[in-house]
Design an enzyme around this catalytic site. Sequence first.
Site, PDB file in Angstrom:
ATOM      1  N   SER A   8     -25.026   7.073 -15.716  1.00  0.00           N
ATOM      2  CA  SER A   8     -24.943   6.089 -15.078  1.00  0.00           C
ATOM      3  C   SER A   8     -25.605   5.687 -13.739  1.00  0.00           C
ATOM      4  O   SER A   8     -26.916   6.277 -13.513  1.00  0.00           O
ATOM      5  CB  SER A   8     -23.948   6.495 -13.872  1.00  0.00           C
ATOM      6  OG  SER A   8     -23.821   5.742 -12.459  1.00  0.00           O
ATOM      7  N   ALA A  47     -14.929   3.922  -1.307  1.00  0.00           N
ATOM      8  CA  ALA A  47     -14.820   2.602  -0.256  1.00  0.00           C
ATOM      9  C   ALA A  47     -13.217   2.090  -0.325  1.00  0.00           C
ATOM     10  O   ALA A  47     -12.996   0.934   0.093  1.00  0.00           O
ATOM     11  CB  ALA A  47     -15.899   1.329  -0.134  1.00  0.00           C
ATOM     12  N   TYR A  66      -2.896  12.161   0.632  1.00  0.00           N
ATOM     13  CA  TYR A  66      -1.916  12.208  -0.202  1.00  0.00           C
ATOM     14  C   TYR A  66      -1.530  12.455  -1.078  1.00  0.00           C
ATOM     15  O   TYR A  66      -0.585  12.292  -1.063  1.00  0.00           O
ATOM     16  CB  TYR A  66      -3.634  10.950  -2.235  1.00  0.00           C
ATOM     17  CG  TYR A  66      -3.175  10.025  -2.106  1.00  0.00           C
ATOM     18  CD1 TYR A  66      -2.487   8.758  -1.860  1.00  0.00           C
ATOM     19  CD2 TYR A  66      -2.638  10.645  -3.324  1.00  0.00           C
ATOM     20  CE1 TYR A  66      -2.574   7.868  -2.959  1.00  0.00           C
ATOM     21  CE2 TYR A  66      -2.374   9.982  -4.204  1.00  0.00           C
ATOM     22  CZ  TYR A  66      -2.126   8.441  -4.127  1.00  0.00           C
ATOM     23  OH  TYR A  66      -1.683   7.121  -5.085  1.00  0.00           O
ATOM     24  N   ASP A  76       2.502   1.794  -4.833  1.00  0.00           N
ATOM     25  CA  ASP A  76       3.059   2.623  -7.004  1.00  0.00           C
ATOM     26  C   ASP A  76       3.290   3.542  -6.877  1.00  0.00           C
ATOM     27  O   ASP A  76       3.667   3.708  -8.193  1.00  0.00           O
ATOM     28  CB  ASP A  76       1.568   1.640  -7.227  1.00  0.00           C
ATOM     29  CG  ASP A  76       0.162   2.486  -6.892  1.00  0.00           C
ATOM     30  OD1 ASP A  76       0.312   3.274  -5.358  1.00  0.00           O
ATOM     31  OD2 ASP A  76      -0.549   3.080  -7.524  1.00  0.00           O
ATOM     32  N   ASP A 134      -4.128   0.614  -9.238  1.00  0.00           N
ATOM     33  CA  ASP A 134      -6.082  -0.349  -9.639  1.00  0.00           C
ATOM     34  C   ASP A 134      -6.205  -0.089 -11.191  1.00  0.00           C
ATOM     35  O   ASP A 134      -6.939  -1.027 -11.595  1.00  0.00           O
ATOM     36  CB  ASP A 134      -6.558   1.654  -8.932  1.00  0.00           C
ATOM     37  CG  ASP A 134      -6.263   2.125  -7.543  1.00  0.00           C
ATOM     38  OD1 ASP A 134      -5.314   1.057  -6.798  1.00  0.00           O
ATOM     39  OD2 ASP A 134      -6.906   2.890  -7.211  1.00  0.00           O
ATOM     40  N   GLU A 146       0.336  -1.457   0.354  1.00  0.00           N
ATOM     41  CA  GLU A 146      -0.298   0.137  -0.134  1.00  0.00           C
ATOM     42  C   GLU A 146       0.718   1.153   0.519  1.00  0.00           C
ATOM     43  O   GLU A 146       1.649   1.051   1.044  1.00  0.00           O
ATOM     44  CB  GLU A 146      -1.371  -0.057   0.928  1.00  0.00           C
ATOM     45  CG  GLU A 146      -2.621   0.690   1.389  1.00  0.00           C
ATOM     46  CD  GLU A 146      -3.689   0.448  -0.063  1.00  0.00           C
ATOM     47  OE1 GLU A 146      -3.269   0.631  -0.969  1.00  0.00           O
ATOM     48  OE2 GLU A 146      -3.979  -0.858   0.100  1.00  0.00           O
TER      49      GLU A 146
HETATM   50  P1  ADP Z   1     -12.954   4.917  -5.052  1.00  0.00           P
HETATM   51  O1  ADP Z   1     -12.082   4.277  -7.283  1.00  0.00           O
HETATM   52  O2  ADP Z   1     -12.093   4.549  -3.743  1.00  0.00           O
HETATM   53  O3  ADP Z   1     -14.038   4.230  -5.513  1.00  0.00           O
HETATM   54  P2  ADP Z   1     -12.762   7.856  -5.651  1.00  0.00           P
HETATM   55  O4  ADP Z   1     -12.777   8.638  -4.891  1.00  0.00           O
HETATM   56  O5  ADP Z   1     -11.326   7.659  -6.362  1.00  0.00           O
HETATM   57  O6  ADP Z   1     -12.506   6.133  -4.432  1.00  0.00           O
HETATM   58  O7  ADP Z   1     -13.906   7.298  -6.519  1.00  0.00           O
HETATM   59  C1  ADP Z   1     -15.413   7.817  -6.669  1.00  0.00           C
HETATM   60  C2  ADP Z   1     -16.076   8.234  -7.494  1.00  0.00           C
HETATM   61  O8  ADP Z   1     -15.459   7.351  -9.079  1.00  0.00           O
HETATM   62  C3  ADP Z   1     -17.689   8.808  -7.624  1.00  0.00           C
HETATM   63  O9  ADP Z   1     -17.625  10.156  -6.518  1.00  0.00           O
HETATM   64  C4  ADP Z   1     -17.860   8.773  -8.625  1.00  0.00           C
HETATM   65  O10 ADP Z   1     -17.421  10.418  -9.209  1.00  0.00           O
HETATM   66  C5  ADP Z   1     -16.354   8.161  -9.555  1.00  0.00           C
HETATM   67  N1  ADP Z   1     -18.537   6.496 -10.203  1.00  0.00           N
HETATM   68  C6  ADP Z   1     -18.010   5.876  -9.404  1.00  0.00           C
HETATM   69  N2  ADP Z   1     -18.833   4.503  -9.692  1.00  0.00           N
HETATM   70  C7  ADP Z   1     -19.605   4.940 -10.346  1.00  0.00           C
HETATM   71  C8  ADP Z   1     -20.880   5.013 -10.728  1.00  0.00           C
HETATM   72  N3  ADP Z   1     -21.587   4.087 -10.709  1.00  0.00           N
HETATM   73  N4  ADP Z   1     -21.918   5.876 -11.275  1.00  0.00           N
HETATM   74  C9  ADP Z   1     -21.768   7.255 -11.395  1.00  0.00           C
HETATM   75  N5  ADP Z   1     -20.030   7.672 -11.067  1.00  0.00           N
HETATM   76  C10 ADP Z   1     -18.941   6.812 -10.187  1.00  0.00           C
HETATM   77 MG    MG Z   2     -10.909   5.744  -7.180  1.00  0.00          MG
END
Ligand code: ADP
Ligand code: MG
Length: 377
Positions: free
Chosen positions: A62, A118, A219, A31, A167, A28
């Site tokens: 979405s 998450a 970060y 990268d 990722d 962790e």
């Molecule tokens: P992680 O990648 O850890 O889940 P991030 O903050 O990097 O967290 O990314 C999350 C963001 O990605 C959300 O706030 C949204 O903008 C976008 N996102 C992820 N999944 C969806 C989805 N199914 N529909 C629309 N936007 C999404």
């Molecule tokens: Mg992300």
Amino acid sequence: MTDAQSVRDGAAPAGVWAAPGRVNLIGEHTDYNDGFVLPVALPQAARADVRLRTDGLLRLHSEQAGGGPVELAVADLVPGGVDGWAKYPAAVVWTLRAAGYGVGGADVRIDSSVPTGAGLSSSAAIECVVATAYNDLHGLGLDGPALARLAQRAENEFVGVPCGIMDQMASVCCTEGNALFLDTRDLAQRQVPLDLAGAGLRLLVIDTRVKHDLADGAYAELRAGCERAAALLGLPALRDLDPAGLAAALERLPAELRPPVRHVVTENARVREAIAHLDLGDLAALGPILTAGHASLRDDYEVSCPETDLAVDTAVAAGALGARMTGGGFGGSVIALTAADTLDAVAAAVTTAFTDAGYAAPRTFTAVPARGAHRIG
Ligand code: ADP
Ligand code: MG
């Protein structure tokens, strides 16, 4: 037939693709230091139904975001110019064009089962599913690492998040039943069999459902600190600091940089140690490595938080072989390696501990190493 002809004939190139989220077993915050990581793809994935358009419009929908489609003119895309979730798919189209590929618009319908925010990489799943769809529909011939680099560039330059490559590599290059041992310096990769069921084990994912605001600023600051430390030590990256020379190197650094550097160097060593055990088929030996990794993230890198600490401590106390936070930190998810017959007890103990602490109940599920991005229809 060209794309334009096929559209006129009512048969625009189209299809359905999927790209997964991930959990990282160990490695962790390595990268962006040219180091090692060991992610597995999750069964949870972003699905995208994509149909090319010839009028230069990108129409993004979405299921999770809801609302009407977001409509963007491809020619007008500029980094930082798109707000909200649509910036992730738009970023990929902009990056392809910036890299010299003559791609245009599309209708993109996204439906993702990856929980957002998450620490399970829902953003890379969106980027990678769109990149893979465009690669196939336009016959670009980009291989997995090239697609991952492109998706990372999209997140770095268009979205504005200075993430490393893990990722996107996990979402594109993981294979079913395996963990991906990745050298983030040259993207050398090896699929490492992870037959958890065969070893009588389970990988429990605990989504704490908290994400502290600190995450983004911290970060960037941590990343800058690592780069400064490498420069002070005259190294291309912290990856190049040999664990045998760690103590001497730390003496040469300002006090505030010593703990984070120690984390990165010991974390790379933990990935190698994990690989050595996996190569011998000793999956249970991962347990203590995970827990040691968590202690390092908590005490040296300082990216844990009370919720992830509680989940890790409770899981281990309830009989997990080991546990740690996964992802960038300040919330997100914890993974716990358990024997098959202690899985339920560990999940129940963490849920009870959260309730007792006044936290919202965590979401738990079992991870089975799944495959990376691919066409499904
Ligand atoms: P992680 O990648 O850890 O889940 P991030 O903050 O990097 O967290 O990314 C999350 C963001 O990605 C959300 O706030 C949204 O903008 C976008 N996102 C992820 N999944 C969806 C989805 N199914 N529909 C629309 N936007 C999404
Ligand atoms: Mg992300």
